[in-house]
Enzyme design. Sequence first.
Site, PDB file in Angstrom:
ATOM      1  CD  GLU A 173      -4.423   6.179   3.972  1.00 34.39           C
ATOM      2  OE1 GLU A 173      -5.742   5.752   4.397  1.00 34.39           O
ATOM      3  OE2 GLU A 173      -3.976   5.811   2.855  1.00 34.39           O
ATOM      4  CE  LYS A 221      -3.954  -2.004   2.077  1.00 39.30           C
ATOM      5  NZ  LYS A 221      -5.240  -1.795   2.872  1.00 39.30           N
ATOM      6  NE  ARG A 232      -8.313  -9.444  -4.240  1.00 41.93           N
ATOM      7  CZ  ARG A 232      -9.481  -8.416  -3.935  1.00 41.93           C
ATOM      8  NH1 ARG A 232     -10.609  -8.809  -4.600  1.00 41.93           N
ATOM      9  NH2 ARG A 232      -9.543  -7.899  -2.679  1.00 41.93           N
TER      10      ARG A 232
HETATM   11  P1  ADP Z   1     -11.712  -6.114  -1.008  1.00 36.23           P
HETATM   12  O1  ADP Z   1     -12.765  -6.162   0.188  1.00 36.23           O
HETATM   13  O2  ADP Z   1     -10.461  -5.662  -0.738  1.00 36.23           O
HETATM   14  O3  ADP Z   1     -12.583  -5.362  -1.854  1.00 36.23           O
HETATM   15  P2  ADP Z   1     -13.215  -8.305  -2.091  1.00 36.23           P
HETATM   16  O4  ADP Z   1     -14.372  -7.855  -1.475  1.00 36.23           O
HETATM   17  O5  ADP Z   1     -12.959  -8.716  -3.529  1.00 36.23           O
HETATM   18  O6  ADP Z   1     -12.038  -7.597  -1.516  1.00 36.23           O
HETATM   19  O7  ADP Z   1     -13.228  -9.662  -1.159  1.00 36.23           O
HETATM   20  C1  ADP Z   1     -11.698 -10.381  -1.165  1.00 36.23           C
HETATM   21  C2  ADP Z   1     -11.965 -11.291  -0.170  1.00 36.23           C
HETATM   22  O8  ADP Z   1     -12.857 -12.295  -0.208  1.00 36.23           O
HETATM   23  C3  ADP Z   1     -10.503 -11.963   0.339  1.00 36.23           C
HETATM   24  O9  ADP Z   1      -9.853 -10.930   1.185  1.00 36.23           O
HETATM   25  C4  ADP Z   1     -11.254 -13.019   1.397  1.00 36.23           C
HETATM   26  O10 ADP Z   1     -11.478 -12.662   2.595  1.00 36.23           O
HETATM   27  C5  ADP Z   1     -12.422 -13.407   0.580  1.00 36.23           C
HETATM   28  N1  ADP Z   1     -12.311 -14.583  -0.018  1.00 36.23           N
HETATM   29  C6  ADP Z   1     -11.408 -15.312  -0.605  1.00 36.23           C
HETATM   30  N2  ADP Z   1     -11.780 -16.353  -1.337  1.00 36.23           N
HETATM   31  C7  ADP Z   1     -13.117 -16.470  -1.172  1.00 36.23           C
HETATM   32  C8  ADP Z   1     -13.904 -17.372  -1.758  1.00 36.23           C
HETATM   33  N3  ADP Z   1     -13.818 -18.577  -2.411  1.00 36.23           N
HETATM   34  N4  ADP Z   1     -15.266 -17.173  -1.336  1.00 36.23           N
HETATM   35  C9  ADP Z   1     -15.535 -16.052  -0.664  1.00 36.23           C
HETATM   36  N5  ADP Z   1     -14.703 -15.247  -0.040  1.00 36.23           N
HETATM   37  C10 ADP Z   1     -13.497 -15.413  -0.710  1.00 36.23           C
HETATM   38  P1  ADP Z   2      -8.389  -3.440   2.726  1.00 35.60           P
HETATM   39  O1  ADP Z   2      -7.349  -3.669   1.808  1.00 35.60           O
HETATM   40  O2  ADP Z   2      -8.471  -4.184   4.155  1.00 35.60           O
HETATM   41  O3  ADP Z   2      -9.458  -3.613   1.762  1.00 35.60           O
HETATM   42  P2  ADP Z   2      -8.726  -0.545   2.544  1.00 35.60           P
HETATM   43  O4  ADP Z   2      -7.378   0.274   2.659  1.00 35.60           O
HETATM   44  O5  ADP Z   2      -9.294  -0.820   1.190  1.00 35.60           O
HETATM   45  O6  ADP Z   2      -8.296  -1.848   3.164  1.00 35.60           O
HETATM   46  O7  ADP Z   2      -9.644   0.155   3.563  1.00 35.60           O
HETATM   47  C1  ADP Z   2     -10.819  -0.550   3.830  1.00 35.60           C
HETATM   48  C2  ADP Z   2     -11.990   0.170   4.237  1.00 35.60           C
HETATM   49  O8  ADP Z   2     -11.491   1.107   5.629  1.00 35.60           O
HETATM   50  C3  ADP Z   2     -12.475   1.364   3.445  1.00 35.60           C
HETATM   51  O9  ADP Z   2     -13.336   0.920   2.745  1.00 35.60           O
HETATM   52  C4  ADP Z   2     -12.845   2.361   4.381  1.00 35.60           C
HETATM   53  O10 ADP Z   2     -13.959   2.234   4.992  1.00 35.60           O
HETATM   54  C5  ADP Z   2     -11.842   2.531   5.570  1.00 35.60           C
HETATM   55  N1  ADP Z   2     -10.720   3.206   5.403  1.00 35.60           N
HETATM   56  C6  ADP Z   2      -9.456   3.045   4.855  1.00 35.60           C
HETATM   57  N2  ADP Z   2      -8.792   3.961   4.890  1.00 35.60           N
HETATM   58  C7  ADP Z   2      -9.555   5.202   5.269  1.00 35.60           C
HETATM   59  C8  ADP Z   2      -9.247   6.591   5.486  1.00 35.60           C
HETATM   60  N3  ADP Z   2      -8.234   7.123   5.468  1.00 35.60           N
HETATM   61  N4  ADP Z   2     -10.345   7.262   5.994  1.00 35.60           N
HETATM   62  C9  ADP Z   2     -11.340   6.766   6.432  1.00 35.60           C
HETATM   63  N5  ADP Z   2     -11.596   5.526   6.347  1.00 35.60           N
HETATM   64  C10 ADP Z   2     -10.788   4.427   5.834  1.00 35.60           C
END
Ligand code: ADP
Ligand code: ADP
Length: 501
Positions: A203, A119, A296
């Site tokens: 952040e 990140k 992805r």
């Molecule tokens: P993000 O929350 O980062 O946007 P997604 O919502 O696309 O990511 O979800 C990815 C997450 O889905 C992974 O971090 C994992 O926890 C979960 N995951 C991985 N494989 C599977 C699966 N086969 N079925 C449901 N969830 C999964």
């Molecule tokens: P992950 O890799 O677990 O998906 P993200 O960096 O995408 O992590 O953040 C996941 C969630 O955390 C965001 O959708 C938001 O709700 C919250 N979040 C992350 N960074 C911030 C920020 N700087 N300020 C407020 N909310 C945040």
Amino acid sequence: MQKPFNKILIANRGEIAIRIIRACRELGITSVSVFSDADRDSLHVFLADEAYHIGPSPSKESYLNYRKIIEVAKTAGVDAIHPGYGFLSENTTFAKACKEAGINFIGPTPENIDAMGDKISSKALMKAAGVPTVPGSDGGVESVEDALKIAEKIGLPIIIKATAGGGGKGMRIVRKMDEMESAFRACRSEGQNYFANPTVYLEKFINDPKHIEIQVFGDKHNNHVHLFERECSVQRRNQKIIEECPSPSVPHEVRLKMGAAAVRAAKQINYVGAGTIEFIFDNTTKDFYFMEMNTRLQVEHPITEIVTGYDLVKEQIFVASGRPLSFKQEDIKQKGHAIEARICAEDPITYKPSPGVIRACRHPQGPGLRVDSYAYPGYEVPIYYDPMIAKVITFGETRDEAIDRMQRALTEFVLTGIKTNIVLHKTILDHPKFRDGSYTTQFIEKNFEVIEPLLFKEIDDPMFLIAAAITAFNDRKSKDVRQLNITSNWKRTGRKLQLRT
Ligand code: ADP
Ligand code: ADP
Ligand code: MG
């Protein structure tokens, strides 16, 4: 039409494995599933053309065992591997190992994954490409003292994030300086434990923001497009549970700006395949800031498929085979409205996973609806993996129609034997802040005092109890009525359930 590949191995499980098998079947491609001990009876094993056992139940010994997966891929003679999401989908070592084995990895290049996997460095890259980022430490923070100094400068509240984090893990919000030390340490150890990397950064915590992300696509010929936004602000524990497209909060000119910024980001790293640029969106000023890129396919990709009309999984397969993108930016339009609800085997109040045997299971049907699920009656949801078992996706000409359809679909969804969050979804959809689209990422947290009693009310509803009792009678193993989610034989009047006559 020439087939892009003859045979594809799917290095995943559950509903996403099935989604990919479906694309393969439509394209005349032979599909190969892999499974762990716990997944012998999983639907992705039955639906694939071939299936191979890869090891014991824990992910580390099966779905994350990339050497074993490559070995199976060679034995089965596949020409490509689709990693789905989670597991090995953002693992550079795996992407490289596929290449070395002469197998096509259906996803971005190892360099793309590397550039965006961290990140801190991805944020630096985006800054260089002129994409707005959240103000913060601009690099790793080594000590609590440094963290305090930086927080002093950017102002509280701040969020500490593990640079390798994902899935809502490795994040802590700090609202008071004296919370810094414990939050800092917790974040570092979570980074180390879950992602083998203790590096954290700071952040500014944007108060009450929205999560808006842009779907992008690139091919091997330097073409890059975006497929507009998805709003994913309904979250519990920083994990999405409801997504919709288009966002009710993004004005069209801002949408175009966000799309252009996302394409700039993709071009900056010569991105290949499907990816998502996540932004934090300030609903008051309509400013947006780059947060991270997921290299992805995303769980919520179906709502984009519905609103744009393109099959993103097939497109991933085509692009991996070297074909140029099948759509141009000017062809891509948003039509209608789509919503996705993630159905998880979990307690709707504590969010604790609720694995176990599914007793009754009937998926909703009817107009404006798509269900991606691997649930079936008698199936035991294993404890080892993600609790998401199904996705209900509804669509309509308008946002209101899509919401009404989701309410209707969830009412039809019968899933007993395990606890699910279906009742939580219904309560959220009923909330005026969801209806008017003003909800933010802190919506559930901030409204929990309203949401929680409604969940209990539903559970304690006398008609619900009668329904539960009858089901428990038919299914003598279930004793806890809260495990039962009865809806099908019951008519709702407002929040009340009534026995159908
Ligand atoms: P993000 O929350 O980062 O946007 P997604 O919502 O696309 O990511 O979800 C990815 C997450 O889905 C992974 O971090 C994992 O926890 C979960 N995951 C991985 N494989 C599977 C699966 N086969 N079925 C449901 N969830 C999964
Ligand atoms: P992950 O890799 O677990 O998906 P993200 O960096 O995408 O992590 O953040 C996941 C969630 O955390 C965001 O959708 C938001 O709700 C919250 N979040 C992350 N960074 C911030 C920020 N700087 N300020 C407020 N909310 C945040
Ligand atoms: Mg994210």
